[in-house]
Design an enzyme around this catalytic site. Structure first.
Site, PDB file in Angstrom:
ATOM      1  N   ILE A 386       0.827  -1.198   0.000  1.00  0.00           N
ATOM      2  CA  ILE A 386       0.000   0.000   0.000  1.00  0.00           C
ATOM      3  C   ILE A 386       0.867   1.256   0.000  1.00  0.00           C
ATOM      4  O   ILE A 386       0.529   2.259  -0.634  1.00  0.00           O
ATOM      5  CB  ILE A 386      -0.948  -0.059   1.212  1.00  0.00           C
ATOM      6  CG1 ILE A 386      -1.950  -1.203   1.007  1.00  0.00           C
ATOM      7  CG2 ILE A 386      -1.675   1.252   1.435  1.00  0.00           C
ATOM      8  CD1 ILE A 386      -2.525  -1.775   2.263  1.00  0.00           C
ATOM      9  N   ASP A 387       2.002   1.217   0.687  1.00  0.00           N
ATOM     10  CA  ASP A 387       2.903   2.363   0.751  1.00  0.00           C
ATOM     11  C   ASP A 387       3.424   2.710  -0.641  1.00  0.00           C
ATOM     12  O   ASP A 387       3.378   3.873  -1.066  1.00  0.00           O
ATOM     13  CB  ASP A 387       4.057   2.036   1.693  1.00  0.00           C
ATOM     14  CG  ASP A 387       4.497   3.236   2.520  1.00  0.00           C
ATOM     15  OD1 ASP A 387       3.822   4.276   2.465  1.00  0.00           O
ATOM     16  OD2 ASP A 387       5.495   3.117   3.248  1.00  0.00           O
ATOM     17  N   ASP A 388       3.950   1.718  -1.345  1.00  0.00           N
ATOM     18  CA  ASP A 388       4.439   1.973  -2.703  1.00  0.00           C
ATOM     19  C   ASP A 388       3.333   2.480  -3.605  1.00  0.00           C
ATOM     20  O   ASP A 388       3.536   3.387  -4.414  1.00  0.00           O
ATOM     21  CB  ASP A 388       5.045   0.691  -3.286  1.00  0.00           C
ATOM     22  CG  ASP A 388       6.499   0.528  -2.916  1.00  0.00           C
ATOM     23  OD1 ASP A 388       7.352   1.063  -3.630  1.00  0.00           O
ATOM     24  OD2 ASP A 388       6.783  -0.125  -1.903  1.00  0.00           O
TER      25      ASP A 388
END
Length: 647
Positions: A386-388
């Protein structure tokens, strides 16, 4: 280090701005020079020497050791050894027992004699700390592969857990993806208990070689530790009576699970530890080294090697091209590079091609959510994060692409996937939704670091920032994320950093997100964050926070100034409207003063986090992209976010 010359007296704002413009221009040129011709950026990902030691032990176990690799790895191991004979897990950190044991064994494999001064110092230190018996489970598993430790004295890990349904406690999907990928192959290793002939004894690493594992009393049965210790004893007893057909079927199911998750380049999950254990597990099940799965797996491990000019060889735990590329794109755009610049268009094309269009393990808990995320590595289609995905979307939106419909379609799919991965509490984890069971961390086996993936402030902040830039500030799902972030603020005014070190990273992530989503700079939470950042600024004008801030509150906000952490603090202060403040002026001046002539920054300190305290990371591109982003926003102003509203 060659630093940019600055006036010795306190510079005025105009002088600071001149310094910032010059430093920004140099940093842009440097970062552009590091782009691969295919469009991506990737800095080295430095962790600790257990990666190198375990690579050598794997080669010894498989009998594929070659002298050149052995010599190059040994060079690196010796260079990382401290003057007291030990090894740490991060630059400037304290000695660590398991790391020192594994590095020592690897050097023994390379031919270093136990009575050599550097080896004798290491073994004496290990004995003084209780010897092998006090090392973590993973270290003792590696030693058990060669008979240096008894399998009977290790926690039992039955392969039958592959059959636990999703609702059952301690099923494999209760573990974070990195732990899940490691545990499944280790169930095979645990079931087989292989022993290769040891090339030498390790008596010097025991406090008493006659009693290498002295008995220890069990914790009280009413405690979690005591309960799981007794469960482990029951599993050891179960091993003796396990139904053979069921065990064989479980081993086959584990093997199938592993093979189905091998990536196109041969690795597993884009990270080294699951690849190492998967290769061992499949080899034990009869896959010979010429089998296509094994050939690809071993070849992928070679791609984790970084060869240095001095002939030494370092093993990366994983590689970070998607993460590095999106952060570099944001940095260059915010530094004023034309949004249609060929470098940015090329980066966008590469990122567009990396979007994942098939389900992965995340879909076990979110089966109705369509795919559309991005992973961290070159090849990791089963585990987008989710961060990327949030940062890639922010990067793509900064590029004036000749085919804007491609950007639009990719962003739409990525945002839809991200919204579908929101956890029940309104926040976001890194790889899975609602991966919050507390039981896996209590297993005797799981002493190697964090094994679950609960929501974190830094990931949630990046998602909120992305949603704000997509015009979703007032969406109920964004508002839930904002409410969660506000509730997670520490009394000090800081936010915990799960994936970066530590409160400086968390705070540097959350404040820009809140302001982008419309939280006014005058909001009490933002004001508390500003006061905290000002209170922990170093005398030299920079910011730094040591990895020891995770276990020891005395270290929170304390550490040698680093380029990346100074940039994180500046990003928060700039977002909070503090551009004219003395703290920002001093931070910008520190970045300009410590920049190298080629436009880069030097940063030996580890400012990235894999598992808080247990696994630290030095992302070598952090020292370039984050300072450039901060300087760019200082020079050119903040990226526009949502309109303020009442909170």
């Amino acid at each position: 280090m060659t630093a940019t010359t600055i006036h010795p007296s306190e510079p005025s704002e105009s002088e600071t701005l001149v310094l910032a413009r010059e430093a920004t221009a140099r940093a842009v040129d440097h970062l552009l020079s590091r782009q691969d011709e295919r469009g991506w950026w990737k800095g080295d990902l430095e962790t600790n020497v257990t990666m190198d030691a375990e690579d050598l032990m794997l080669r010894e176990f498989l009998r594929v050791q070659d002298p050149a690799t052995l010599d190059a790895a040994a060079r690196y191991l010796r260079a990382q050894q401290g003057p007291d004979g030990t090894w740490a897990t991060f630059h400037g950190g304290p000695p660590e027992l398991s790391t020192t044991i594994e590095a020592y064994v690897a050097l023994r494999l390379a031919g270093d004699e136990p009575d050599a001064p550097h080896m004798a110092a290491a073994s004496a230190w290990v004995r003084a700390r209780g010897g092998i018996a006090n090392s973590r489970v993973f270290t003792r598993i590696w030693l058990a592969l060669f008979g240096w430790w008894r399998w009977e004295d290790l926690p039992e890990l039955p392969p039958e857990i592959i059959y636990f349904p999703k609702w059952f406690p301690l099923n494999i999907y209760d573990f974070g993806c990195w732990a899940r990928q490691t545990i499944v192959p280790l169930t095979i290793v645990s079931a087989h208990r292989p022993v290769r002939p040891a090339p030498f004894p390790l008596d010097e690493l025991h406090t008493d070689p006659r009693r290498p594992n002295p008995q220890r009393p069990l914790a009280p049965a009413t405690s979690w530790d005591g309960a799981f210790q007794r469960l482990d004893r029951a599993l050891h007893a179960y091993r003796k009576v396990a139904v053979r057909p069921l065990r064989r079927a479980a081993l086959r199911s584990c093997a199938r699970w592993i093979v189905e998750r091998q990536e196109n380049d041969g690795c597993w999950g884009g990270i080294q530890p699951p690849a190492v254990y998967s290769v061992i597990a499949l080899h034990l099940l009869g896959y010979d080294l010429d089998h296509p799965v094994m050939r690809a797996g071993l070849a992928s491990l070679d791609r984790f090697a970084v060869w240095h000019e001095d002939g030494s060889r370092m093993i990366e735990a994983c590689q970070s091209p998607v993460w590095d590329t999106c952060l570099a794109t944001i940095a260059l755009a915010d530094a004023g590079l034309d949004s249609a610049h060929p470098a940015l268009v090329k980066a966008a094309d590469w990122m567009l091609a990396e979007q994942i269009d098939r389900p992965g393990d995340w879909s076990v808990k979110r089966p109705a959510v369509p795919s559309g995320g991005w992973a961290f590595e070159f090849h990791n289609d089963n585990y987008p994060d989710i961060d990327d995905t949030a940062e890639v979307i922010l990067a793509l939106r900064r590029v004036d692409h000749p085919e804007p419909e491609r950007i639009e379609a990719a962003v739409r799919r990525g945002m839809r996937w991200t919204l579908g991965m929101q956890s029940k509490n309104g926040a976001w984890g890194a790889f899975d939704a609602d991966n919050t069971s507390s039981l896996p961390n209590r297993l005797p086996f799981c002493d190697f670091g964090e094994v679950i993936d609960p929501p974190s402030a830094d990931v949630t902040a990046h998602v909120v920032e992305m949603l704000a830039h997509e015009g979703r500030s007032y969406d109920a799902r964004t508002r839930r994320g904002i409410d969660w972030l506000l509730a997670e603020q520490e009394p000090s005014g800081a936010w915990f950093g799960r994936w970066g070190t530590n409160y400086v990273y968390g705070t540097g992530s959350v404040v820009p997100a809140l302001v982008s989503a419309g939280v006014p700079a005058s909001h009490p939470a933002v004001r508390r964050a500003v006061r905290w950042l000002e209170s922990v600024q170093n005398e030299d004008g920079g910011w730094g926070e040591d990895q020891r801030s995770y276990p020891d509150p005395e270290w929170i906000g304390r550490g040698a100034s680093t380029a990346s952490q100074t940039a994180w603090a500046l990003l928060a202060l700039l977002a909070a409207g503090e551009r004219e403040s003395k703290a920002v002026e001093r931070g910008v001046t520190w970045l300009a003063a410590t920049q190298e002539d080629d436009g880069s920054w030097d940063e030996p300190y580890f400012t990235g986090t894999g598992f808080p305290w247990d696994f630290s990371i030095n992302y070598h591109l952090y020292r370039q992209v984050f300072p450039l982003t901060a300087l760019g926003r200082y020079v050119h102003g903040e990226a526009t976010g949502a309109r303020p509203r009442s909170f």
